[in-house]
Motif scaffolding. Structure first.
Motif, PDB file in Angstrom:
ATOM      1  N   LEU A  29       0.357  -1.526   0.473  1.00  0.00           N
ATOM      2  CA  LEU A  29      -0.183   0.192   0.232  1.00  0.00           C
ATOM      3  C   LEU A  29       0.562   1.395  -0.289  1.00  0.00           C
ATOM      4  O   LEU A  29       0.320   2.203  -0.349  1.00  0.00           O
ATOM      5  CB  LEU A  29      -0.566  -0.176   1.121  1.00  0.00           C
ATOM      6  N   TYR A  30       2.613   1.153   0.569  1.00  0.00           N
ATOM      7  CA  TYR A  30       2.896   2.516   0.515  1.00  0.00           C
ATOM      8  C   TYR A  30       3.943   2.575  -0.492  1.00  0.00           C
ATOM      9  O   TYR A  30       4.356   3.234  -0.787  1.00  0.00           O
ATOM     10  CB  TYR A  30       3.808   2.417   2.127  1.00  0.00           C
ATOM     11  N   LEU A  31       4.104   1.088  -1.645  1.00  0.00           N
ATOM     12  CA  LEU A  31       4.502   1.460  -2.611  1.00  0.00           C
ATOM     13  C   LEU A  31       4.415   2.305  -3.179  1.00  0.00           C
ATOM     14  O   LEU A  31       5.387   4.011  -3.587  1.00  0.00           O
ATOM     15  CB  LEU A  31       4.768   0.403  -3.699  1.00  0.00           C
ATOM     16  N   PRO A  32       3.342   3.340  -3.539  1.00  0.00           N
ATOM     17  CA  PRO A  32       3.175   4.396  -4.190  1.00  0.00           C
ATOM     18  C   PRO A  32       3.336   5.356  -3.891  1.00  0.00           C
ATOM     19  O   PRO A  32       4.204   6.249  -5.018  1.00  0.00           O
ATOM     20  CB  PRO A  32       1.587   4.746  -4.895  1.00  0.00           C
ATOM     21  N   VAL A  33       3.046   5.798  -3.103  1.00  0.00           N
ATOM     22  CA  VAL A  33       3.338   7.187  -2.451  1.00  0.00           C
ATOM     23  C   VAL A  33       4.786   7.466  -1.100  1.00  0.00           C
ATOM     24  O   VAL A  33       5.252   8.350  -1.245  1.00  0.00           O
ATOM     25  CB  VAL A  33       2.349   7.623  -1.416  1.00  0.00           C
ATOM     26  N   GLY A  34       5.452   6.137  -1.214  1.00  0.00           N
ATOM     27  CA  GLY A  34       6.859   5.811  -0.800  1.00  0.00           C
ATOM     28  C   GLY A  34       7.648   6.003  -2.060  1.00  0.00           C
ATOM     29  O   GLY A  34       8.772   7.459  -2.082  1.00  0.00           O
ATOM     30  N   VAL A  35       7.370   5.946  -3.148  1.00  0.00           N
ATOM     31  CA  VAL A  35       8.376   5.629  -4.450  1.00  0.00           C
ATOM     32  C   VAL A  35       7.464   7.588  -4.918  1.00  0.00           C
ATOM     33  O   VAL A  35       9.230   8.093  -5.273  1.00  0.00           O
ATOM     34  CB  VAL A  35       7.643   5.099  -5.741  1.00  0.00           C
ATOM     35  N   VAL A  36       6.920   7.968  -4.824  1.00  0.00           N
ATOM     36  CA  VAL A  36       6.541   9.077  -5.161  1.00  0.00           C
ATOM     37  C   VAL A  36       7.599   9.809  -4.033  1.00  0.00           C
ATOM     38  O   VAL A  36       8.719  11.249  -4.385  1.00  0.00           O
ATOM     39  CB  VAL A  36       5.748  10.145  -5.284  1.00  0.00           C
ATOM     40  N   VAL A  37       6.870  10.126  -2.739  1.00  0.00           N
ATOM     41  CA  VAL A  37       7.541  10.680  -2.135  1.00  0.00           C
ATOM     42  C   VAL A  37       9.698  10.795  -1.998  1.00  0.00           C
ATOM     43  O   VAL A  37      10.770  11.698  -1.555  1.00  0.00           O
ATOM     44  CB  VAL A  37       7.717  10.555  -0.106  1.00  0.00           C
ATOM     45  N   LEU A  38      10.311   9.573  -2.258  1.00  0.00           N
ATOM     46  CA  LEU A  38      11.584   9.312  -2.573  1.00  0.00           C
ATOM     47  C   LEU A  38      11.743   9.886  -3.822  1.00  0.00           C
ATOM     48  O   LEU A  38      13.246  10.306  -3.571  1.00  0.00           O
ATOM     49  CB  LEU A  38      11.582   7.485  -2.774  1.00  0.00           C
ATOM     50  N   TRP A  39      11.236   9.763  -4.744  1.00  0.00           N
ATOM     51  CA  TRP A  39      10.966  11.004  -5.501  1.00  0.00           C
ATOM     52  C   TRP A  39      11.686  12.330  -6.006  1.00  0.00           C
ATOM     53  O   TRP A  39      12.671  13.365  -5.827  1.00  0.00           O
ATOM     54  CB  TRP A  39      10.666  10.452  -6.580  1.00  0.00           C
ATOM     55  N   ARG A  40      11.033  12.734  -5.348  1.00  0.00           N
ATOM     56  CA  ARG A  40      10.528  13.802  -5.190  1.00  0.00           C
ATOM     57  C   ARG A  40      11.123  14.908  -3.865  1.00  0.00           C
ATOM     58  O   ARG A  40      11.221  16.586  -4.433  1.00  0.00           O
ATOM     59  CB  ARG A  40       9.068  14.902  -4.221  1.00  0.00           C
ATOM     60  N   SER A  41      11.485  14.228  -2.944  1.00  0.00           N
ATOM     61  CA  SER A  41      12.400  14.441  -1.851  1.00  0.00           C
ATOM     62  C   SER A  41      14.070  14.830  -2.171  1.00  0.00           C
ATOM     63  O   SER A  41      15.028  15.177  -1.733  1.00  0.00           O
ATOM     64  CB  SER A  41      12.273  13.981  -0.692  1.00  0.00           C
ATOM     65  N   GLU A  42      14.378  13.626  -2.993  1.00  0.00           N
ATOM     66  CA  GLU A  42      16.107  13.401  -3.509  1.00  0.00           C
ATOM     67  C   GLU A  42      16.533  13.118  -1.816  1.00  0.00           C
ATOM     68  O   GLU A  42      17.006  13.556  -1.711  1.00  0.00           O
ATOM     69  CB  GLU A  42      16.219  14.574  -4.488  1.00  0.00           C
ATOM     70  N   PRO A  43      16.308  12.438  -1.029  1.00  0.00           N
ATOM     71  CA  PRO A  43      16.961  12.247   0.096  1.00  0.00           C
ATOM     72  C   PRO A  43      18.474  12.222   0.220  1.00  0.00           C
ATOM     73  O   PRO A  43      18.709  11.483  -0.780  1.00  0.00           O
ATOM     74  CB  PRO A  43      15.810  10.837   0.673  1.00  0.00           C
TER      75      PRO A  43
END
Length: 291
Positions: free
Chosen positions: A183-197
């Motif tokens: 369930l967290y795959l879509p939102v997690g991938v988006v957050v990681l991609w946008r935040s460039e951690p």
């Protein structure tokens, strides 16, 4: 129970509680970069990997009667950790974890047949009033998130018991963790991609997953082989104290004396509610109740 086994069990329970709260504080260090959602996503993925390896669920053998509570458990797990971490971000580790512990307390009191349950409920209610008393700095949204996490944990406990009756071992919890991670795959991938951690932020999030999921799971399983379940439940009720202390040391989050007193009352109510006798199952986090 020999003295040596009891001592080993206590050591494991202390380690489990400290690891869980240190993991939450380490995850909080990544909030400025990943936010609570990103940290929780990584934690859910770690939990899924750990539990899938430990439980080895035979998913093809699940029927509708097994999948329904598993899916409910997955949603409760996903919502529980998200609301808890969002609460930690707003009101601090100690207060958020204390409010969350009202969930298992409510389950314990609802299933109690002793008069002391009424006294525990009254004491905990008074303590909550003290904790959330209006002040200029009161964050009502954070308090609401903490209370939502408590509701989610209560649902998680009840659903976990249903899953435990319908599926052997850790299969149900492992399947729920896998669904929750998905369930967290879509939102997690988006957050990681946008935040460039940064590497540090990612390591903090991974550390939260390992310290708050993998280590407590193993420590709890080993501890429950050495101490009775009711003793486990009583001892683990000190988690809000661990959370407040670690929040102070690691995150610099200070609580006033009234808040410390309220936490002590809630811990006491949890301990009394959990101490229902040697045959009683610990209502707080037995084995896989809280990955």
């Amino acid at each position: 129970m020999t003295q040596e086994r009891r001592g080993a069990g206590i050591t494991l329970m202390v380690g489990s509680g400290l690891s869980n709260q240190i993991g939450a504080s380490v995850g909080a260090l990544a909030f400025p970069v990943l936010g609570p959602v990103g940290v929780v996503a990584v934690r859910q993925w770690v939990a899924a990997v750990v539990l899938l390896g430990a439980g080895r669920p035979r998913l093809r053998g699940f029927g509708a009667a097994q999948w329904r509570p598993v899916l409910g458990l997955a949603v409760a797990y996903a919502a529980m950790n998200l609301t808890l971490y969002a609460a930690i971000d707003r009101i601090g580790l100690g207060l958020a974890v204390t409010l969350e512990f009202l969930g298992p307390l409510a389950v314990a009191l609802a299933t109690s047949r002793h008069r002391r349950g009424v006294l525990c409920a009254l004491a905990a209610s008074a303590a909550v009033v003290v904790l959330v008393r209006p002040r200029p700095s009161t964050d009502y949204a954070g308090i609401a998130l903490g209370l939502t996490a408590a509701v989610c944990w209560a649902c998680y406990i009840l659903l976990n018991r249903t899953v435990g009756r319908r599926l052997p071992g850790l299969e149900g919890s492992a399947a729920a963790a896998a669904v929750s991670g998905a369930l967290y795959l879509p939102v997690g991938v988006v957050v990681l991609w946008r935040s460039e951690p940064s590497a540090v932020a990612v390591l903090c999030a991974l550390g939260a997953g390992v310290l708050s999921s993998a280590v407590p799971l193993l420590a709890d399983l080993l501890a429950l082989r050495r101490v009775p379940a009711h003793f486990f439940g009583i001892f683990m009720s000190v988690n809000p104290v661990f959370a407040a202390l670690i929040g102070l040391v690691v995150l610099g989050q200070h609580l006033d004396p009234w808040s410390w007193a309220a936490i002590a009352v809630i811990v006491g109510a949890n301990a009394v509610a959990a101490g229902g006798g040697p045959g009683r199952r610990a209502p707080f986090r037995a084995a896989a109740d809280r990955p």
